[in-house]
Design an enzyme around this catalytic site. Sequence first.
Site, PDB file in Angstrom:
ATOM      1  N   CYS A 277       0.873  -1.172   0.000  1.00  0.00           N
ATOM      2  CA  CYS A 277       0.000   0.000   0.000  1.00  0.00           C
ATOM      3  C   CYS A 277       0.911   1.222   0.000  1.00  0.00           C
ATOM      4  O   CYS A 277       1.843   1.276  -0.800  1.00  0.00           O
ATOM      5  CB  CYS A 277      -0.962  -0.027   1.192  1.00  0.00           C
ATOM      6  N   GLY A 280       2.797   0.421   4.037  1.00  0.00           N
ATOM      7  CA  GLY A 280       2.965  -1.023   4.160  1.00  0.00           C
ATOM      8  C   GLY A 280       2.774  -1.557   5.559  1.00  0.00           C
ATOM      9  O   GLY A 280       3.277  -2.640   5.865  1.00  0.00           O
ATOM     10  N   TRP A 281       2.007  -0.850   6.411  1.00  0.00           N
ATOM     11  CA  TRP A 281       1.824  -1.366   7.767  1.00  0.00           C
ATOM     12  C   TRP A 281       0.363  -1.417   8.209  1.00  0.00           C
ATOM     13  O   TRP A 281       0.072  -1.644   9.374  1.00  0.00           O
ATOM     14  CB  TRP A 281       2.649  -0.578   8.783  1.00  0.00           C
ATOM     15  N   ASP A 282      -0.583  -1.221   7.294  1.00  0.00           N
ATOM     16  CA  ASP A 282      -2.007  -1.371   7.619  1.00  0.00           C
ATOM     17  C   ASP A 282      -2.697  -2.306   6.615  1.00  0.00           C
ATOM     18  O   ASP A 282      -3.009  -3.440   6.932  1.00  0.00           O
ATOM     19  CB  ASP A 282      -2.705  -0.006   7.632  1.00  0.00           C
ATOM     20  N   ARG A 283      -2.932  -1.818   5.414  1.00  0.00           N
ATOM     21  CA  ARG A 283      -3.576  -2.643   4.398  1.00  0.00           C
ATOM     22  C   ARG A 283      -2.693  -3.817   3.982  1.00  0.00           C
ATOM     23  O   ARG A 283      -3.191  -4.922   3.727  1.00  0.00           O
ATOM     24  CB  ARG A 283      -3.918  -1.788   3.175  1.00  0.00           C
ATOM     25  N   ARG A 329      -3.730   3.338  16.207  1.00  0.00           N
ATOM     26  CA  ARG A 329      -4.934   3.017  15.446  1.00  0.00           C
ATOM     27  C   ARG A 329      -6.144   2.880  16.372  1.00  0.00           C
ATOM     28  O   ARG A 329      -7.242   3.321  16.045  1.00  0.00           O
ATOM     29  CB  ARG A 329      -4.732   1.725  14.644  1.00  0.00           C
TER      30      ARG A 329
END
Length: 486
Positions: A277, A280-283, A329
Site C-alpha cells: 500500500c 505497508g503497515w495497515d492494508r 490506530r
Amino acid sequence: METIEKRCLELFARDYKFSIIHNSNGEVCGHYPRQIVFLEYECVDVDRDRFESTVQISKLQDLVSRSKLARCRGRFVCPVILYNGKHICRSSTLAGWGELYGRTGYNYIFSGGSDDNWTDSEEVPDDDSAIRNRDTQLFDKVRGHDIKLLQYLSVRYICDLMMENKKVKFGLNVTSSEKVDKAQRYADFALLSVPYPGCEFFKEYKDRNYTAEGLVFNWNQDYVDAPLTIPASFTQKLNIDWTQYQSWDLVEQTQNYLKLLLHIINNDDDCGLLVHCISGWDRTPLFVSLLRLSLWADGAVHANLEPAEILYLTIAYDWFFFGHMLPDRLSKGEEIFFFCFNSLKHIVSEKFSVVRKQRRKYSHFRDGDLTVEDLCQLRDETRMLDPSITHRLMHFKSERPRLPSPMPARPASPSPPGWTCLENLTREASRRHPDQMPEPPQLAPLDVEEQQVYSEPLLDGRASHPLSKGEPSHPKNKTHFSCLYL
C-alpha cells in the site's frame, strides 16, 4: 521482545529452512523486524537435517541495502511467505523525489561524504546520461536496484492497494508508485492496481458496531484517482464482475481481492507476488495475514503449526514486527487489525482454496480424538495468546451460544481467568445481534519489552489431535480453518 522473536523463529523452523538478515538497530530498516526471516526451503525431512542453501544471502543483503532507498520509509521488498517455491513479498510504495533526496542527502552527510549505495560499477551509459537530467539519473539508479531485487526474488506480479496514483500532502507528491513511473521502468512486471480503503475508513467500520456488511467506500472523494486495473488474463478466469467494484461493500471487496491474490500465486508459472500500500503497515499486513492464514488452512504453508501457533506468528510477525501501530490506530478508532481476524468467517468457502479438496470444515472425529473445545480448555496442552496483546481482538461476552457442529458434545468448563479460548476468536462477533456488541475497552499502549504473547513456553512434543497438520497419523484434510474464527 527477544522472547517473541525467539518464538517466531521457532515457529518458522517447524516447516522451513531460513536465513536471517540482522536488523537489530534498525540499520536495514527502522520499521522492520530486528531479525528478518528469509525462507529458503520447505523442510520435508522429518529429522530436519542440515543441507546447503542455494540462496546467496550475501547477495540478497547487498541488494536490500542498495534498493531500500527506492521505497517509502526505506521499507524495501521483503519476502514473507514461501508457497510452492514462490515468494510472497511486502513493502511500501515507491518513494517520491522529496523523500529520495532527503534520504540520500542524510546518508551522504552521515557516511562522511561517501555512500556505498552509489558505488556501483554499472553506470548509466553516456548516451543516455547526455539527455537525462539529474533527477532521472537518480531515479534510474535507485529504482534500478529495486527492480534487481524484485528480479532476484522472481517477483513478476505487483499488487498496489493505493487509492491514489501518488500520495499528496500539502500539495506535494510525497510518494509515487510503479503504475505511474514516467520512465516505465516497471513495464516488464504485471502491475495490478487494486485500490483498497486506507485505515481511516475502518473508523466507520467501528462506528457501525463492527459491521462490514453494507459498508461501501465513497469513491467520489477528490484524492481517489487510482482506478482498478487488472490484466485481462486474470479477470477472465475469475467469476467476478470487476466493473462493479465501486459498489462492493467492505466484505465483498476484501473477498474478491483475496481471490485475486490466491489466483495469482496459484498460477502455473514460478513467479512471486509483491503486495504493498503506501507505508505497508495497515492494508499490506491485512492481506499478507489473510494470505498466510488461508494457505495454512489448505496445508500449503506452515503445515506443522497448530491454530494458536499460526495466529501467534501472523500477529507478531506480519503485524507488529513490521510496524503496525496498534495503540495509535485504536486511539483513532481505525480498527483494521480487528477487521482482519473478524473477517475470517467470510473466507471459509472452497472459493478461497488453492487445493482441490475439502477444507476448513468440521469433520467427524474418532471417539479418542480431542475437539477444539477440549484443547482450548486444557491450558497446559494448548498454545494461547496473551490477552495483553490481543485483548482488544478477543474480548467477548463470557456466555456464548454453542454452535452446531458434527463434533460430539463435551461438558463445558470455564477457561482460565483472563484467557479467551481460541475457537471463540471471533465467534461472538459473527453470531450476536449488532445491538449486543459490547464496546471493547481501550488497549493500553504496547510495550513489547514487557509483553509475552504466549503464556507457556512452546512444547517440544505436541499431543496428537485433529488439528495437527502434516503428521503421519493425521492427514491434512482434517485440519480446520473454522477453529480460527468460530
